[in-house]
Design a protein around this motif. Structure first.
Motif, short mmCIF file in Angstrom:
data_model
loop_
_atom_site.label_atom_id
_atom_site.label_comp_id
_atom_site.label_asym_id
_atom_site.label_seq_id
_atom_site.Cartn_x
_atom_site.Cartn_y
_atom_site.Cartn_z
N MET A 134 0.81 -1.22 0.00
CA MET A 134 0.00 0.00 0.00
C MET A 134 0.85 1.27 0.00
O MET A 134 1.15 1.81 1.05
CB MET A 134 -0.94 -0.03 1.21
N PRO A 135 1.20 1.77 -1.18
CA PRO A 135 1.83 3.09 -1.26
C PRO A 135 0.79 4.18 -0.99
O PRO A 135 -0.39 4.00 -1.28
CB PRO A 135 2.32 3.16 -2.71
N TYR A 136 1.23 5.29 -0.42
CA TYR A 136 0.30 6.34 -0.02
C TYR A 136 0.53 7.64 -0.77
O TYR A 136 1.66 8.02 -1.09
CB TYR A 136 0.40 6.60 1.49
N GLY A 137 -0.59 8.33 -1.02
CA GLY A 137 -0.58 9.73 -1.43
C GLY A 137 -1.24 10.53 -0.32
O GLY A 137 -2.19 10.06 0.33
N PHE A 138 -0.75 11.74 -0.08
CA PHE A 138 -1.20 12.55 1.05
C PHE A 138 -1.87 13.85 0.58
O PHE A 138 -1.43 14.48 -0.38
CB PHE A 138 -0.01 12.87 1.97
N ILE A 139 -2.92 14.22 1.31
CA ILE A 139 -3.71 15.42 0.99
C ILE A 139 -3.90 16.23 2.27
O ILE A 139 -4.09 15.66 3.36
CB ILE A 139 -5.08 15.03 0.41
N PHE A 159 2.85 12.54 -3.43
CA PHE A 159 3.15 11.10 -3.40
C PHE A 159 4.54 10.86 -3.95
O PHE A 159 5.12 11.69 -4.66
CB PHE A 159 2.12 10.31 -4.20
N ASN A 160 5.08 9.69 -3.58
CA ASN A 160 6.38 9.23 -4.06
C ASN A 160 7.49 10.26 -3.83
O ASN A 160 8.27 10.59 -4.72
CB ASN A 160 6.30 8.86 -5.55
N THR A 161 7.55 10.77 -2.61
CA THR A 161 8.59 11.73 -2.25
C THR A 161 9.53 11.13 -1.22
O THR A 161 9.17 10.19 -0.49
CB THR A 161 7.98 13.03 -1.67
N ASP A 162 10.72 11.72 -1.11
CA ASP A 162 11.72 11.24 -0.15
C ASP A 162 11.28 11.45 1.29
O ASP A 162 11.86 10.86 2.20
CB ASP A 162 13.06 11.94 -0.39
N ARG A 163 10.28 12.29 1.50
CA ARG A 163 9.79 12.54 2.86
C ARG A 163 8.89 11.41 3.36
O ARG A 163 8.59 11.34 4.55
CB ARG A 163 9.04 13.86 2.91
N GLN A 164 8.46 10.55 2.45
CA GLN A 164 7.61 9.42 2.84
C GLN A 164 8.47 8.25 3.31
O GLN A 164 9.65 8.13 2.96
CB GLN A 164 6.76 8.97 1.66
N TRP A 165 7.82 7.36 4.07
CA TRP A 165 8.50 6.12 4.47
C TRP A 165 8.86 5.31 3.23
O TRP A 165 8.16 5.35 2.21
CB TRP A 165 7.60 5.30 5.38
N PHE A 166 9.91 4.54 3.35
CA PHE A 166 10.40 3.72 2.24
C PHE A 166 9.30 2.84 1.67
O PHE A 166 9.10 2.77 0.44
CB PHE A 166 11.57 2.85 2.74
N LEU A 210 -5.03 6.85 -0.33
CA LEU A 210 -4.91 8.25 0.06
C LEU A 210 -4.99 8.37 1.58
O LEU A 210 -5.70 7.61 2.24
CB LEU A 210 -6.01 9.10 -0.57
N TRP A 211 -4.26 9.35 2.10
CA TRP A 211 -4.36 9.68 3.52
C TRP A 211 -4.57 11.18 3.63
O TRP A 211 -3.78 11.98 3.09
CB TRP A 211 -3.10 9.28 4.28
N ILE A 212 -5.65 11.58 4.29
CA ILE A 212 -5.96 12.99 4.50
C ILE A 212 -5.49 13.38 5.89
O ILE A 212 -5.70 12.64 6.86
CB ILE A 212 -7.46 13.27 4.33
N TRP A 213 -4.86 14.51 5.98
CA TRP A 213 -4.31 14.98 7.26
C TRP A 213 -5.35 14.90 8.36
O TRP A 213 -6.53 15.20 8.15
CB TRP A 213 -3.81 16.42 7.09
N ASP A 231 -6.43 18.39 3.17
CA ASP A 231 -7.78 18.26 3.72
C ASP A 231 -8.72 17.78 2.63
O ASP A 231 -8.31 17.63 1.47
CB ASP A 231 -8.27 19.58 4.34
N ILE A 232 -10.00 17.55 2.96
CA ILE A 232 -10.91 16.90 2.02
C ILE A 232 -11.31 17.79 0.84
O ILE A 232 -11.95 17.33 -0.09
CB ILE A 232 -12.19 16.38 2.73
N GLU A 233 -10.93 19.08 0.86
CA GLU A 233 -11.22 19.96 -0.26
C GLU A 233 -9.96 20.42 -0.97
O GLU A 233 -10.02 21.31 -1.83
CB GLU A 233 -12.01 21.18 0.23
N ALA A 234 -8.81 19.84 -0.64
CA ALA A 234 -7.54 20.27 -1.24
C ALA A 234 -7.24 19.43 -2.47
O ALA A 234 -7.23 18.21 -2.41
CB ALA A 234 -6.42 20.14 -0.22
N PRO A 235 -6.94 20.06 -3.61
CA PRO A 235 -6.68 19.30 -4.83
C PRO A 235 -5.22 18.86 -5.00
O PRO A 235 -4.91 18.18 -5.97
CB PRO A 235 -7.05 20.31 -5.93
N GLU A 236 -4.36 19.25 -4.06
CA GLU A 236 -2.95 18.89 -4.19
C GLU A 236 -2.68 17.52 -3.56
O GLU A 236 -2.90 17.33 -2.36
CB GLU A 236 -2.06 19.94 -3.52
N LEU A 237 -2.22 16.59 -4.36
CA LEU A 237 -1.89 15.24 -3.91
C LEU A 237 -0.38 15.08 -3.93
O LEU A 237 0.26 15.29 -4.96
CB LEU A 237 -2.56 14.21 -4.81
#
Length: 337
Positions: free
Chosen positions: A54-59, A69-76, A103-106, A61-67
């Protein structure tokens, strides 16, 4: 006489043909580090034949269009290179994989409620989400991953943007040749409009079963009856098998009341309730021909450090429920189902 012999031969073949292999899977949680053999051995010990990565993309809030993902700041284990290493290691051990970007929303807001405010923001979000999914669809094809999941619990997104999902499925099919599903929440699956375009009906099976504090197995079985009838009706309507893309229970009192609860409230530990609820879901579904199997939520890579008898979370690790899972998966391994 020859015709009779031929008919009997066909009957014999139908009785002796092996049943399709059930997915006896676990949801393999991404970590900060690479997966090693010591992390896979417990998966083999419970006879799991599949793992969901399960790779994750982060948002924000629920109305934010910026996703993001796949950044060095994420867990391996939550980005592309980690997923590749996890899949490779599992495949080397004979464990098949479902790649399931999520997806994971803050602050843990529910992804099913996510709605953009304007058409411009919808289009921006759709473009980002398509990039996210296609990145991992390409990885699934590269690694010969067995199943790919195009989304998890996105009810409002699916309802509001049907054209996007039709195009996304077509685009995924262009780059990935394996089986495809979508992980619908337990209260959205019957309104998901694109099952006819997928290979499996995917359901996150957190159905409410009983309000009992310490439910009996009989009460849990009774709680499943109406849901099972609805699930089977959808199978017949869509002519597709159902897979539980997630299933599981917390080891706590009232485990069958709201199985989707993820809060860290102080609920009393109830190890037997978890074990019984998992046994009942195995008993109710795994013998059904229309049911493809499922992925237990959830399994952490550092097996010796998680779960245990004081833990009231979802993992069955180092609890009585782990023995239930091991026994059932072992039985499936013996029968080839």
């Amino acid at each position: 006489m020859n015709k009779l012999i031929w008919v009997l031969f066909l009957v014999f073949l139908s009785c002796t043909s092996p049943k399709p292999e059930k997915v006896n899977g676990i949801s393999f949680v991404g970590s900060r580090k690479e997966v090693a053999q010591v992390h896979v051995n417990p998966v083999l010990d419970i006879h799991a034949n599949y793992a969901a990565i399960m790779p994750y993309g982060f948002i924000r809030d629920i109305e934010a269009p910026e996703l993001v993902f796949n950044t060095d700041r994420q867990w391996f284990g939550e980005r592309r290179e980690g997923c590749m290493q996890y899949i490779k290691t599992l495949h080397e051990n004979g464990v098949k994989v479902m790649l399931k970007p999520q997806l994971w929303i803050w602050r843990g807001e529910f992804t099913g409620h996510m709605v953009m405010k304007t058409e411009e923001e919808w289009e921006k979000f759709e473009n980002s989400y398509a990039q996210f999914i296609l990145l991992y669809a390409e990885l699934a094809e590269e690694t010969q991953t067995d199943i790919f999941c195009i989304g998890t619990e996105l009810e409002a997104f699916v309802k509001n943007r049907p054209e996007f999902w039709n195009q996304l499925i077509a685009d995924v099919r262009k780059v990935y040749k394996g089986k495809i599903t979508y992980a619908a929440n337990w209260d959205e699956y019957d309104e998901t409009p694109f099952w006819n375009q997928l290979d499996y009906i995917g359901v996150n099976a957190y159905f409410p079963l009983t309000d009992d504090k310490d439910p009996t197995m009989q009460a849990l079985k009774e709680g499943w009856k109406p849901w099972k009838t609805k699930l089977q009706a959808l199978v017949e309507k869509e002519n597709k098998p159902i897979m539980f893309t997630e299933f599981g229970y917390r080891s706590m009192d009232f485990t069958g009341k709201k199985p989707w609860l993820v809060d860290r409230g102080e609920m009393n530990v109830n190890l037997q309730a978890q074990a019984d609820a998992i046994q009942v879901i195995f008993d109710e579904f795994w013998s059904e021909e229309w049911f493809a199997g499922g992925f237990l939520w959830k399994w952490f890579i550092d097996h010796e450090e998680v779960g245990g008898h004081a833990d009231n979370r979802f993992t069955p690790q180092n609890k009585p429920a782990e023995l239930v899972v091991r026994n059932h998966f072992a039985q499936g391994k013996r029968t080839g189902s």
